[in-house]
Design an enzyme around this catalytic site. Structure first.
Site, PDB file in Angstrom:
ATOM      1  N   ARG A  91       0.841  -1.206   0.000  1.00 16.07           N
ATOM      2  CA  ARG A  91       0.000   0.000   0.000  1.00 16.07           C
ATOM      3  C   ARG A  91       0.876   1.256   0.000  1.00 16.07           C
ATOM      4  O   ARG A  91       0.362   2.351  -0.178  1.00 16.07           O
ATOM      5  CB  ARG A  91      -0.826   0.047   1.289  1.00 16.07           C
ATOM      6  CG  ARG A  91      -2.077  -0.799   1.317  1.00 16.07           C
ATOM      7  CD  ARG A  91      -3.289  -0.006   0.995  1.00 16.07           C
ATOM      8  NE  ARG A  91      -4.512  -0.137   1.754  1.00 16.07           N
ATOM      9  CZ  ARG A  91      -5.234  -1.210   1.988  1.00 16.07           C
ATOM     10  NH1 ARG A  91      -4.816  -2.388   1.646  1.00 16.07           N
ATOM     11  NH2 ARG A  91      -6.395  -1.116   2.592  1.00 16.07           N
ATOM     12  N   ARG A 130     -23.555  -5.997  -2.894  1.00 14.22           N
ATOM     13  CA  ARG A 130     -23.089  -7.389  -2.862  1.00 14.22           C
ATOM     14  C   ARG A 130     -23.467  -8.109  -1.566  1.00 14.22           C
ATOM     15  O   ARG A 130     -23.471  -7.536  -0.492  1.00 14.22           O
ATOM     16  CB  ARG A 130     -21.584  -7.499  -3.132  1.00 14.22           C
ATOM     17  CG  ARG A 130     -20.688  -6.959  -2.062  1.00 14.22           C
ATOM     18  CD  ARG A 130     -19.225  -7.065  -2.491  1.00 14.22           C
ATOM     19  NE  ARG A 130     -18.369  -6.351  -1.559  1.00 14.22           N
ATOM     20  CZ  ARG A 130     -17.080  -6.141  -1.734  1.00 14.22           C
ATOM     21  NH1 ARG A 130     -16.478  -6.586  -2.820  1.00 14.22           N
ATOM     22  NH2 ARG A 130     -16.386  -5.497  -0.830  1.00 14.22           N
TER      23      ARG A 130
HETATM   24  P1  AMP Z   1      -8.534  -3.686   3.311  1.00 18.63           P
HETATM   25  O1  AMP Z   1      -9.447  -4.829   3.629  1.00 18.63           O
HETATM   26  O2  AMP Z   1      -7.473  -4.045   2.315  1.00 18.63           O
HETATM   27  O3  AMP Z   1      -9.273  -2.441   2.926  1.00 18.63           O
HETATM   28  O4  AMP Z   1      -7.737  -3.323   4.675  1.00 18.63           O
HETATM   29  C1  AMP Z   1      -8.415  -3.016   5.873  1.00 18.63           C
HETATM   30  C2  AMP Z   1      -7.487  -2.244   6.798  1.00 18.63           C
HETATM   31  O5  AMP Z   1      -6.338  -3.051   7.143  1.00 18.63           O
HETATM   32  C3  AMP Z   1      -6.877  -0.970   6.222  1.00 18.63           C
HETATM   33  O6  AMP Z   1      -7.749   0.123   6.347  1.00 18.63           O
HETATM   34  C4  AMP Z   1      -5.621  -0.808   7.066  1.00 18.63           C
HETATM   35  O7  AMP Z   1      -5.932  -0.345   8.360  1.00 18.63           O
HETATM   36  C5  AMP Z   1      -5.163  -2.251   7.209  1.00 18.63           C
HETATM   37  N1  AMP Z   1      -4.267  -2.649   6.102  1.00 18.63           N
HETATM   38  C6  AMP Z   1      -4.536  -3.594   5.141  1.00 18.63           C
HETATM   39  N2  AMP Z   1      -3.503  -3.719   4.292  1.00 18.63           N
HETATM   40  C7  AMP Z   1      -2.553  -2.843   4.709  1.00 18.63           C
HETATM   41  C8  AMP Z   1      -1.269  -2.488   4.238  1.00 18.63           C
HETATM   42  N3  AMP Z   1      -0.723  -3.074   3.145  1.00 18.63           N
HETATM   43  N4  AMP Z   1      -0.563  -1.535   4.927  1.00 18.63           N
HETATM   44  C9  AMP Z   1      -1.077  -0.964   6.011  1.00 18.63           C
HETATM   45  N5  AMP Z   1      -2.311  -1.226   6.514  1.00 18.63           N
HETATM   46  C10 AMP Z   1      -3.045  -2.165   5.873  1.00 18.63           C
END
Ligand code: AMP
Length: 235
Positions: A91, A130
């Site tokens: 990210r 969804r």
């Molecule tokens: P997501 O389901 O990918 O939207 O991730 C949910 C949450 O997990 C994000 O809002 C971050 O708080 C954390 N998160 C997921 N992937 C990352 C990453 N690569 N780097 C930092 N935080 C992450």
């Protein structure tokens, strides 16, 4: 040969479905979603897990150090030795640099960054509509509602938007809607952060000539076919 891929795209672009297709076509490599890994800590009560839960609830990113450590542990597991489909990772540029170094230390490299492109309004609609079965089968009230019956159900306290009740016609199974898909505000926040994250990462991976764009507004089968063409030409 191992296949390390990054799947990028807004929610609703079909990352989960296409990860399933890639697994089935290219040797059952795991789909590693860092968001899922962090969410899995919900059931833990130790201080570390509590801190992660707080960060997730705030919508902020977990630090690069913690994220990369968690990914490193996951990559050490036996099922990740022949490749991985990353979702939600990297990210940040430091995470992307870390991944490149990690893979090169193992004699591996990224095969491609698959960018599933979707208009953000359509991404919103798909996410809002969804619903999923217990076995992971997904449906969408706007685009894939065959075999299900659905209706908006008013909240007892008249909260907006109303609840979505959906069931599978054949079995009567009640379908599940993710809590963060039920909130328009939460969807917009996630779309915003997707745009922010990719702003830096797309040019980074373009410099490495790894970005492969796929029009995710097409049908699931057409997107899968486009991915297959790309991967057959990059392996
Ligand atoms: P997501 O389901 O990918 O939207 O991730 C949910 C949450 O997990 C994000 O809002 C971050 O708080 C954390 N998160 C997921 N992937 C990352 C990453 N690569 N780097 C930092 N935080 C992450």
């Amino acid at each position: 040969m191992a296949l390390f891929l990054i799947l990028m795209g807004p929610q609703g672009a079909g990352k989960g479905v296409q990860a399933g297709f890639i697994r089935q076509q290219y040797g059952n490599i795991p789909h590693i979603s860092t968001g899922d890994l962090f969410r899995a800590m919900r059931t833990r009560t130790d201080d570390f897990a509590k801190m992660i839960q707080q960060i997730l609830a705030s919508g902020a990113l977990v630090s690069d150090e913690i994220t990369c450590k968690m990914v490193e542990e996951r990559l050490a597991e036996p099922d990740a030795q022949n490749g991985v489909i990353f979702d939600g990772f990297p990210r940040t540029i430091p995470q992307a640099d870390w991944l490149a170094n990690y893979l090169s230390s193992k004699g591996e490299k990224l095969a491609a960054v698959l960018l599933l492109e979707l208009d953000l309004y359509e991404a919103f609609r798909r996410t809002f509509g969804r619903v999923t079965g217990a076995d992971g089968t997904s449906y969408n009230i706007y685009s894939n509602a065959e075999g299900i019956t659905w209706q908006w159900a008013e909240h007892p306290d008249k909260a907006f938007p109303p609840r979505l009740d959906a069931t599978v016609n054949a079995t009567g199974e009640k379908l599940i809607r993710r809590a963060d898909d039920a909130s328009a505000d939460a969807i917009i926040k996630r779309l915003d952060s997707f745009v922010r994250d990719t702003k830096a990462l797309i040019p980074y991976y373009e410099q490495h000539n790894l970005v492969r764009r796929v029009d995710a507004a097409q049908s699931i089968e057409t997107v899968s076919a486009a991915i297959k063409t790309i991967l057959d030409n990059t392996k």
